[in-house]
Design a protein around this motif. Structure first.
Motif, PDB file in Angstrom:
ATOM      1  N   GLU A  94      -0.887  50.232  84.536  1.00  0.00           N
ATOM      2  CA  GLU A  94      -1.655  51.160  85.364  1.00  0.00           C
ATOM      3  C   GLU A  94      -3.149  50.863  85.334  1.00  0.00           C
ATOM      4  O   GLU A  94      -3.960  51.628  85.867  1.00  0.00           O
ATOM      5  N   GLY A  95      -3.513  49.753  84.682  1.00  0.00           N
ATOM      6  CA  GLY A  95      -4.924  49.403  84.614  1.00  0.00           C
ATOM      7  C   GLY A  95      -5.737  50.303  83.712  1.00  0.00           C
ATOM      8  O   GLY A  95      -6.951  50.453  83.896  1.00  0.00           O
ATOM      9  N   LYS A  96      -5.085  50.898  82.706  1.00  0.00           N
ATOM     10  CA  LYS A  96      -5.770  51.782  81.773  1.00  0.00           C
ATOM     11  C   LYS A  96      -5.997  51.074  80.433  1.00  0.00           C
ATOM     12  O   LYS A  96      -5.247  50.160  80.072  1.00  0.00           O
ATOM     13  N   TYR A  97      -7.000  51.529  79.700  1.00  0.00           N
ATOM     14  CA  TYR A  97      -7.285  51.029  78.358  1.00  0.00           C
ATOM     15  C   TYR A  97      -7.343  52.229  77.426  1.00  0.00           C
ATOM     16  O   TYR A  97      -8.158  53.151  77.623  1.00  0.00           O
ATOM     17  N   ILE A  98      -6.482  52.251  76.422  1.00  0.00           N
ATOM     18  CA  ILE A  98      -6.438  53.368  75.478  1.00  0.00           C
ATOM     19  C   ILE A  98      -7.530  53.171  74.436  1.00  0.00           C
ATOM     20  O   ILE A  98      -7.491  52.230  73.639  1.00  0.00           O
ATOM     21  N   ASP A  99      -8.514  54.057  74.457  1.00  0.00           N
ATOM     22  CA  ASP A  99      -9.708  53.941  73.636  1.00  0.00           C
ATOM     23  C   ASP A  99      -9.671  54.982  72.514  1.00  0.00           C
ATOM     24  O   ASP A  99      -9.685  56.184  72.774  1.00  0.00           O
ATOM     25  N   ILE A 100      -9.592  54.526  71.267  1.00  0.00           N
ATOM     26  CA  ILE A 100      -9.531  55.445  70.129  1.00  0.00           C
ATOM     27  C   ILE A 100     -10.779  56.324  70.064  1.00  0.00           C
ATOM     28  O   ILE A 100     -10.697  57.509  69.717  1.00  0.00           O
ATOM     29  N   ALA A 101     -11.940  55.775  70.409  1.00  0.00           N
ATOM     30  CA  ALA A 101     -13.173  56.574  70.361  1.00  0.00           C
ATOM     31  C   ALA A 101     -13.069  57.782  71.294  1.00  0.00           C
ATOM     32  O   ALA A 101     -13.533  58.881  70.949  1.00  0.00           O
ATOM     33  N   HIS A 102     -12.468  57.592  72.447  1.00  0.00           N
ATOM     34  CA  HIS A 102     -12.309  58.716  73.371  1.00  0.00           C
ATOM     35  C   HIS A 102     -11.334  59.750  72.809  1.00  0.00           C
ATOM     36  O   HIS A 102     -11.547  60.960  72.943  1.00  0.00           O
ATOM     37  N   GLU A 120       0.332  64.906  67.534  1.00  0.00           N
ATOM     38  CA  GLU A 120       1.580  64.132  67.532  1.00  0.00           C
ATOM     39  C   GLU A 120       1.310  62.696  67.943  1.00  0.00           C
ATOM     40  O   GLU A 120       0.678  62.434  68.976  1.00  0.00           O
ATOM     41  N   GLY A 121       1.800  61.760  67.142  1.00  0.00           N
ATOM     42  CA  GLY A 121       1.683  60.351  67.481  1.00  0.00           C
ATOM     43  C   GLY A 121       2.626  59.969  68.607  1.00  0.00           C
ATOM     44  O   GLY A 121       3.292  60.813  69.217  1.00  0.00           O
ATOM     45  N   VAL A 122       2.697  58.679  68.881  1.00  0.00           N
ATOM     46  CA  VAL A 122       3.587  58.172  69.926  1.00  0.00           C
ATOM     47  C   VAL A 122       4.447  57.081  69.316  1.00  0.00           C
ATOM     48  O   VAL A 122       3.964  56.197  68.625  1.00  0.00           O
ATOM     49  N   GLY A 123       5.768  57.176  69.522  1.00  0.00           N
ATOM     50  CA  GLY A 123       6.669  56.189  68.956  1.00  0.00           C
ATOM     51  C   GLY A 123       6.644  56.206  67.441  1.00  0.00           C
ATOM     52  O   GLY A 123       6.476  57.247  66.809  1.00  0.00           O
ATOM     53  N   GLY A 124       6.789  55.033  66.832  1.00  0.00           N
ATOM     54  CA  GLY A 124       6.700  54.913  65.388  1.00  0.00           C
ATOM     55  C   GLY A 124       5.244  54.855  64.938  1.00  0.00           C
ATOM     56  O   GLY A 124       4.321  55.024  65.735  1.00  0.00           O
ATOM     57  N   PHE A 125       5.030  54.580  63.656  1.00  0.00           N
ATOM     58  CA  PHE A 125       3.682  54.681  63.100  1.00  0.00           C
ATOM     59  C   PHE A 125       2.780  53.524  63.512  1.00  0.00           C
ATOM     60  O   PHE A 125       1.558  53.657  63.477  1.00  0.00           O
ATOM     61  N   ALA A 126       3.329  52.388  63.896  1.00  0.00           N
ATOM     62  CA  ALA A 126       2.499  51.217  64.191  1.00  0.00           C
ATOM     63  C   ALA A 126       2.712  50.688  65.604  1.00  0.00           C
ATOM     64  O   ALA A 126       2.651  49.480  65.853  1.00  0.00           O
ATOM     65  N   VAL A 127       2.938  51.582  66.548  1.00  0.00           N
ATOM     66  CA  VAL A 127       3.117  51.176  67.945  1.00  0.00           C
ATOM     67  C   VAL A 127       1.774  50.747  68.531  1.00  0.00           C
ATOM     68  O   VAL A 127       0.777  51.466  68.392  1.00  0.00           O
ATOM     69  N   PRO A 128       1.691  49.596  69.198  1.00  0.00           N
ATOM     70  CA  PRO A 128       0.420  49.154  69.778  1.00  0.00           C
ATOM     71  C   PRO A 128      -0.099  50.125  70.841  1.00  0.00           C
ATOM     72  O   PRO A 128       0.669  50.690  71.618  1.00  0.00           O
ATOM     73  N   LEU A 129      -1.430  50.300  70.841  1.00  0.00           N
ATOM     74  CA  LEU A 129      -2.091  51.088  71.878  1.00  0.00           C
ATOM     75  C   LEU A 129      -2.836  50.191  72.860  1.00  0.00           C
ATOM     76  O   LEU A 129      -2.992  50.552  74.030  1.00  0.00           O
ATOM     77  N   ASN A 130      -3.334  49.074  72.386  1.00  0.00           N
ATOM     78  CA  ASN A 130      -3.900  48.032  73.235  1.00  0.00           C
ATOM     79  C   ASN A 130      -3.771  46.719  72.465  1.00  0.00           C
ATOM     80  O   ASN A 130      -3.062  46.666  71.460  1.00  0.00           O
ATOM     81  N   ASP A 131      -4.456  45.681  72.907  1.00  0.00           N
ATOM     82  CA  ASP A 131      -4.290  44.382  72.257  1.00  0.00           C
ATOM     83  C   ASP A 131      -4.911  44.326  70.864  1.00  0.00           C
ATOM     84  O   ASP A 131      -4.636  43.392  70.103  1.00  0.00           O
TER      85      ASP A 131
END
Length: 240
Positions: A94-102, A120-131
């Motif tokens: 979708e052309g989005k970047y998941i930014d932890i700072a935000h 609540e997290g997403v998936g398991g504990f170490a699921v990638p959010l970006n590269d």
């Protein structure tokens, strides 16, 4: 009732579809029942349906319904992707970047509105959010005590122990864990629970059976949150 300091917990799971939302809503239900102003937060969600002229995620909707404080959806769920797949892949599509700072900014805004925020997290504990980063990085950046949801099924002991080790490696306290029955026919259920209890360095808060109607209230009836050390004594009355 005297004012309480703001607090948060991070709900992690041993896998995806393991019951994180059910346990998060149960905690929100218990907090509300004890007069605590609590808000749920799902920073990243993948999988949405178009309804009423907007995209909706079921987990986000359940957290909203269980919260006793209403917060803007843009803070409660800053990243919502339509495809039900790994969040970094869904976001890239979708052309989005998941930014932890935000996400940290949104968490600060929600924390200012509530006594407690259940993240609540997403998936398991170490699921990638970006590269570059994953959900473990997010949990570490939030610096919150973790409640681990262990889905009881074959293989869960290994998954739970490895996840607990990953949480410890990030310097995060494991405040407690909840067993959630995924496979009601799991052989040696009691033995599995005993083994987990001896290997996870945190209290077992409860075991949620397979529920015919998996509501927050029904799940909360099987969990005792009173031992959570991240909150002052006396917050949770003996409801369980």
């Amino acid at each position: 009732m005297p004012p309480r300091p703001s607090a948060s917990w991070f709900i992690a799971g041993t896998d995806t579809d393991i019951g994180k939302t059910l346990i998060a809503t149960a905690l929100l239900h218990a907090l509300a029942a004890n007069g605590v102003r609590a808000a749920g937060m799902k920073p990243v969600a993948s999988g949405a349906q178009w309804r009423d002229d907007a995209w909706h995620n079921d987990d986000v909707g359940r957290l909203c319904a269980a919260s006793s404080v209403s917060v803007p959806s843009a803070w409660m769920n800053p990243y919502l992707m339509r495809e039900a797949t790994a969040p970094h892949l869904a976001a890239a599509a979708e052309g989005k970047y998941i930014d932890i700072a935000h996400i940290l900014h949104c968490h600060a805004q929600v924390s200012a509105m509530a006594d407690v925020v259940v993240v609540e997290g997403v998936g398991g504990f170490a699921v990638p959010l970006n590269d570059e980063v994953d959900t473990a990085d997010l949990a570490q950046a939030l610096a919150l005590p973790v409640i681990l949801v262990v889905g009881l099924r074959l293989g869960c002991i290994n998954h739970a122990v490895l996840t607990a080790q990953a949480i410890a490696a990030r310097g995060l306290p494991l405040a407690g864990w909840v067993a959630n029955v995924i496979d009601a026919d799991l052989a040696h259920m009691d033995g599995t629970l005993h083994t987990l209890a001896t290997r996870l360095p945190a209290p077992l808060l409860g075991c949620v059976p397979r529920l015919s109607v998996p509501t927050a209230a029904a799940a909360a009836a099987h969990i005792d949150f009173s031992s959570l050390a991240a909150w002052p004594a006396g917050v949770f009355s003996p409801l369980f």
